[in-house]
Design a protein around this motif. Structure first.
Motif, PDB file in Angstrom:
ATOM      1  N   GLN A 684       0.948  -1.258   0.150  1.00 27.79           N
ATOM      2  CA  GLN A 684       0.016  -0.177  -0.052  1.00 27.79           C
ATOM      3  C   GLN A 684       0.637   0.962  -0.072  1.00 27.79           C
ATOM      4  OE1 GLN A 684      -3.241   0.442  -0.734  1.00 27.79           O
ATOM      5  NE2 GLN A 684      -3.835  -2.098  -0.135  1.00 27.79           N
ATOM      6  N   VAL A 701      -5.511   7.719  -2.268  1.00 26.18           N
ATOM      7  CA  VAL A 701      -6.047   8.301  -0.982  1.00 26.18           C
ATOM      8  C   VAL A 701      -6.357   7.132  -0.370  1.00 26.18           C
ATOM      9  CG1 VAL A 701      -8.224   8.892  -1.665  1.00 26.18           C
ATOM     10  CG2 VAL A 701      -7.938   9.867   0.316  1.00 26.18           C
ATOM     11  N   LYS A 702      -7.418   5.983  -1.470  1.00 27.96           N
ATOM     12  CA  LYS A 702      -7.452   4.566  -0.985  1.00 27.96           C
ATOM     13  C   LYS A 702      -6.500   3.651  -0.288  1.00 27.96           C
ATOM     14  CE  LYS A 702      -8.966   0.284  -4.042  1.00 27.96           C
ATOM     15  NZ  LYS A 702      -9.605  -0.316  -4.810  1.00 27.96           N
ATOM     16  N   LEU A 705      -5.762   4.909   3.285  1.00 25.73           N
ATOM     17  CA  LEU A 705      -6.431   4.672   3.885  1.00 25.73           C
ATOM     18  C   LEU A 705      -6.383   2.945   4.715  1.00 25.73           C
ATOM     19  CD1 LEU A 705      -9.938   5.817   2.673  1.00 25.73           C
ATOM     20  CD2 LEU A 705      -9.177   6.575   4.563  1.00 25.73           C
ATOM     21  N   LYS A 708      -3.850   2.750   7.329  1.00 30.49           N
ATOM     22  CA  LYS A 708      -4.679   3.346   7.977  1.00 30.49           C
ATOM     23  C   LYS A 708      -4.899   2.319   8.888  1.00 30.49           C
ATOM     24  CE  LYS A 708      -7.111   6.582  11.258  1.00 30.49           C
ATOM     25  NZ  LYS A 708      -8.250   7.990  10.779  1.00 30.49           N
ATOM     26  N   SER A 709      -6.395   1.532   8.084  1.00 33.21           N
ATOM     27  CA  SER A 709      -6.613   0.306   8.404  1.00 33.21           C
ATOM     28  C   SER A 709      -5.333  -0.540   8.936  1.00 33.21           C
ATOM     29  CB  SER A 709      -7.519  -0.131   7.636  1.00 33.21           C
ATOM     30  OG  SER A 709      -6.901  -1.066   6.565  1.00 33.21           O
ATOM     31  N   SER A 721       0.245  11.470   4.027  1.00 34.24           N
ATOM     32  CA  SER A 721      -0.912  12.777   4.984  1.00 34.24           C
ATOM     33  C   SER A 721      -1.127  13.850   4.371  1.00 34.24           C
ATOM     34  CB  SER A 721      -1.643  11.782   6.280  1.00 34.24           C
ATOM     35  OG  SER A 721      -2.259  10.848   6.958  1.00 34.24           O
ATOM     36  N   LEU A 746     -13.476  11.785   0.775  1.00 33.21           N
ATOM     37  CA  LEU A 746     -12.974  10.175   1.418  1.00 33.21           C
ATOM     38  C   LEU A 746     -11.762  10.078   2.466  1.00 33.21           C
ATOM     39  CD1 LEU A 746     -12.972   8.248  -2.355  1.00 33.21           C
ATOM     40  CD2 LEU A 746     -14.481   7.736  -0.156  1.00 33.21           C
ATOM     41  N   GLY A 747     -10.847  11.008   2.387  1.00 30.27           N
ATOM     42  CA  GLY A 747      -9.748  11.183   2.701  1.00 30.27           C
ATOM     43  C   GLY A 747     -10.062  12.148   4.634  1.00 30.27           C
ATOM     44  N   ASP A 749     -11.009  11.573   7.123  1.00 28.87           N
ATOM     45  CA  ASP A 749      -9.972  10.978   8.394  1.00 28.87           C
ATOM     46  C   ASP A 749      -8.538  11.112   8.297  1.00 28.87           C
ATOM     47  OD1 ASP A 749     -12.498  10.655   9.397  1.00 28.87           O
ATOM     48  OD2 ASP A 749     -12.787   8.790   8.638  1.00 28.87           O
ATOM     49  N   VAL A 750      -8.270  11.246   7.295  1.00 32.25           N
ATOM     50  CA  VAL A 750      -6.331  11.265   7.588  1.00 32.25           C
ATOM     51  C   VAL A 750      -5.529  12.653   6.831  1.00 32.25           C
ATOM     52  CG1 VAL A 750      -5.668   8.742   6.739  1.00 32.25           C
ATOM     53  CG2 VAL A 750      -6.458   9.999   4.999  1.00 32.25           C
TER      54      VAL A 750
END
Length: 849
Positions: A684, A701-702, A705, A708-709, A721, A746-747, A749-750
């Motif tokens: 990633q 951004v995918k 994320l 982050k997961s 980020s 979408l992003g 949260d980051v």
């Protein structure tokens, strides 16, 4: 292939015989004879399309791809209604791996000749290769209708239904064929009984376990695959919760193989001891150990679930038993326990007690014999050397102490030298580690394992030539390409990966890319190898193994070999995208031979580039001389030799490295990597960096994320980020507003777009050296005028985190070089790093007085 009877395309009986010879020559790979015979036919019939098509097919097999396609198109123009021409056209496209075009050609050929089994078969093989199950079912149904008396067609249709998820239809097909049999099949008819067990396999996979068991009970005793039937029966009984019968079934399997861990799992589950009191499970294992005194598993397994005093007692008995015997793999057997800190501590206390002479024989074990005492003298320090080498219990100074003790007992032990070399590697003394492994290899020239390890360490030390020479001691060395060609023929992926990564560290990107593409070709060969088995497995009747192979192939690129290679090649392309001058070779030497990205004047850049080009020319000249020498010494091939190995026209990867589109080329590796390994953190990260540079912000951004997961606390997430946030803000004029809005949504949260980036960076928690590096990277991007302050902070951060790992310290040094830091600051950083890794090669001073 039969000749198509179309007006104006008929041959005389003599020429028809010659045409059939062309087909036979092609099938037996006698390409020169095939071409010669085809020319005889075309001399009298210059526009005969079928002969032209066969000639094109032979030319393609000889590597003349473009000429073959041109001739095939001429053949089609001469006779558009020839199924042979369309079949050949499909074969040509299949050879180029353009399966969609191949399928179109096959289907057109079938319209012209619906009863052609060869065309139908090739179409079916291509459909299963592409996992077009719907099309495969249709093709196999047609083949069955044409030849219903041929058993393989029934089995193939069952496979097609099974793989497409139609379990009932698959079972019905096999049952229908069985009903047509007029006599009982003998036990020696392997094809029949394999099909019977495959039918049972389908029933069980459909969820009808009770029915599968009843069917197995009815047919199992007649099957020649006794072990397979026993395993299937035990599995079904356990799944149906018939525990007494399952226990007996697994007990019978253990009688056959008391070292099979799956049998132990089934046996313990059948006895209902999985969730039971650990001491009760221990008794069951003790009973098995008494029954199979030579088996290791029943003694080792209890260590996984016991705890406290019970664990100490069992571990003491197990360790003493193994160490008294002098089993070198004892540590490898128990290191999985080290995830539990209390167990790790107990094992350490026990073995250090043995080393101190505090040994008391466990219950049921006699006092050690003289031979066992002798084994103890070396096996205990050897165990401790490995123990202190292991990541969870690492203390490298102690590891060296115990290694030295082992070598004082037996200075000619290969294993002792190997563990010493591993210790040097963890200390960062890569050159010394490679030297130690060479000593170990010299002690036993017939040991392939230590030869492999030695070659690997030489590659880690960037000694590529010495490594291939070392590996060449165990290759045939009969080919013109020397040991490397042999390693390629053997598909030695680990070596090619290490070799490529060594060149990547040295920034010899051409050779690095060459190795990575060679690995990619090997994976493609493994995938293409399925073609041979689509027909072979049916012919031999090995259906269950064939299904297992197909499912394994579906996860081929999940393999760590592929992900490691793909991540490395993406890094190479990213370097090439950042600095195209690297196409000519390394222009600056930095950490591990890397190209630093410091500030160079134009004059310095030109001088470095000129030097790199000279070195590249030397390499090309040496390679040309080597090739000429090999060609001169190579025996002249026989005139009839057909299968001549293709010459590598780009051994140094010059064509690969001179690409004008490195980021687009990287996608060839990145796309399957992200598809097959979406939960791999490094994959990633690689995806984010490529998509960011390609301005594919939604995909970036995918990846962000996903990072982050997978690892919410990863320090690189903070850097990524900010990079994406800055890219979106700076590129708003050239990027569609809708895309910008979607990325922000979408992003959210980051990216935290509502908070100033400087405030976010100041709030970032610095809990490790890696986190501090991330903080300073962002700070530098926010304000380059703080560079001097950041450099000093990076040097000072080493003392704040004395437990930092070697890779983290190296990453800090690379960051300084990327910033173009002065030599004095770099030397200060190295001096601080030497306080933790005093002998590490990378931190030794390069400053000259």
């Amino acid at each position: 292939m039969a000749q198509a009877q179309v007006p104006g395309q008929q041959l005389s009986s003599k020429d028809l015989g010659l045409f059939r010879q062309v087909v036979r020559h092609f099938e037996s790979k006698q390409y020169k004879k095939g071409l010669k015979t085809a020319e005889q036919v075309l001399k009298k019939n210059p526009n005969h399309a079928d002969t032209q098509a066969m000639k094109a097919l032979i030319m393609h097999s000889q590597g003349h791809t473009q000429e073959a396609f041109d001739l095939a198109k001429i053949a089609l123009k001469n006779n558009m209604k020839s199924h042979v021409c369309w079949h050949v056209y499909g074969l040509l496209w299949r050879g180029e791996k353009n399966f969609e075009e191949a399928i179109k050609a096959y289907k057109f050929a079938l319209r012209l000749e619906p009863d052609s089994q060869p065309i139908q078969r090739d179409l079916a093989h291509l459909q299963i290769q592409m996992r077009d199950y719907e099309g495969y079912v249709e093709s196999r149904r047609n083949m069955l209708q044409q030849k219903p008396g041929f058993r393989q067609n029934w089995t193939a249709l069952a496979i097609a239904h099974h793989l497409s998820g139609n379990y009932e239809d698959a079972e019905n097909v096999l049952t229908t064929y069985e009903d047509t049999l007029k006599s009982k099949m003998s036990r020696t008819d392997i094809e029949h009984w394999e099909a019977v067990l495959y039918k049972n396999y389908i029933i069980a996979e459909s969820g009808q376990v009770e029915k599968a068991l009843e069917h197995l009970e009815a047919v199992g005793k007649k099957s020649p695959d006794v072990l397979g039937v026993m395993e299937m029966r035990a599995d079904y009984l356990l799944r149906l919760d018939k525990k007494e019968d399952a226990e007996a079934a697994y007990s019978a399997l253990l009688d056959r193989n008391p070292e099979n861990s799956a049998y132990f799992d089934g046996y313990i589950k059948a006895k209902g001891l999985q969730e039971a009191d650990p001491l009760e499970a221990k008794k069951a294992y003790d009973e098995i150990a008494a029954k199979y005194p030579r088996s290791d598993l029943p003694r080792r397994r209890p260590l996984d679930f016991l705890s406290g005093d019970a664990f100490r007692e069992a571990a003491d008995a197990y360790l003493q038993r193994m160490l008294r015997k002098g089993v070198p793999s004892t540590f490898a057997n128990i290191k999985q326990l080290y995830g539990d800190a209390s167990k790790r501590k107990t094992v350490q206390e026990l073995v250090e007690g043995y080393e101190a002479g505090e040994v008391s024989s466990p219950a049921g074990m006699s006092d050690p014999t003289e031979k066992e005492q002798e084994n103890f003298k070396w096996s205990v320090p050897y165990f401790l050397a490995q123990h202190y080498n292991f990541a969870a219990s690492r203390d490298l100074s102690k590891a060296l102490t115990y290694t030295d003790k082992c070598l004082s007992i037996d200075p000619k032990s290969v294993d002792f030298h190997a563990v010493q070399g591993r210790t040097f590697k963890y200390l960062g003394q890569i050159s010394k580690a490679a030297e130690t492994m060479q000593k170990a290899q010299d002690l036993d020239l017939k040991d392939r394992a230590i030869n492999t390890k030695c070659a690997k360490y030489l590659l880690r030390d960037n000694q590529n030539e010495a490594a291939v020479e070392m590996a060449g001691k165990f290759t045939q060395n009969k080919t013109s390409g020397g040991p490397l060609a042999d390693l390629l023929d053997m598909q030695c992926v680990w070596y090619l990966t290490e070799d490529g990564q060594a060149y990547l560290r040295q920034r010899k990107l051409g050779l690095a890319l060459k190795r990575f593409y060679q690995i990619l070709n090997i994976f493609e060969v493994w995938q293409d190898d399925q073609f041979d088995f689509h027909n072979f497995s049916l012919r031999k009747g090995m259906i269950r193994a064939y299904i297992d192979m197909l499912r394994w192939e579906d996860h081929l690129r999940d393999h760590p070999f592929f992900s490691r290679m793909a991540i490395s090649v993406v890094k190479a392309y990213l370097l090439l995208a950042d600095n195209p001058d690297l196409a000519h070779g390394p222009i600056l030497n930095g950490v591990n031979g890397s190209a630093a990205n410091g500030k160079m004047s134009e004059a310095e850049r030109k001088k470095a580039l000129k030097k790199a080009k000279r070195e590249q020319e030397k390499l090309e000249k040496a390679e040309a001389e080597k090739k000429a020498l090999a060609k001169a010494s190579k025996p002249v091939p026989k005139a009839d030799a057909e299968d001549v190995k293709k010459e590598d026209t780009d051994p140094l990867g010059k064509t690969l490295v001179e690409t004008k589109t490195p980021l687009e080329d990287a996608m060839k590796f990145l796309s399957p990597l992200l598809e097959s390994c979406p939960n791999l953190l490094d994959a990633q990260k690689a995806g984010f960096e490529v998509y960011l540079q390609r301005k594919k912000y939604l995909l970036a951004v995918k990846c962000l994320l996903a990072i982050k997961s997978i690892s919410p606390s990863d320090p690189d997430l903070h850097v990524y980020s900010y990079q994406l946030r800055r890219a979106v803000e700076l590129k708003q004029d050239s990027v569609d507003d809708k895309v910008i809005d979607m990325v922000k949504d979408l992003g959210k949260d980051v990216l935290h777009s509502g908070t100033p980036a400087k405030d976010l960076n100041e709030r970032f928690q610095q809990t490790s050296l890696h986190h501090t590096q991330a903080y300073l990277k962002v700070k530098d991007m926010l304000d380059e005028s703080s560079r001097k302050e950041n450099e000093k902070a990076l040097v000072d951060s080493i003392s704040k985190y004395p437990e930092s790992t070697l890779p983290d310290l190296i990453a800090g040094l690379e960051l300084l070089q990327q910033w173009g830091t002065s030599e004095d600051i770099i030397e200060s950083y190295k001096a601080e790093a030497r306080k933790t890794f005093s002998e590490a090669d990378v931190f030794q001073s390069t400053k000259t007085d």
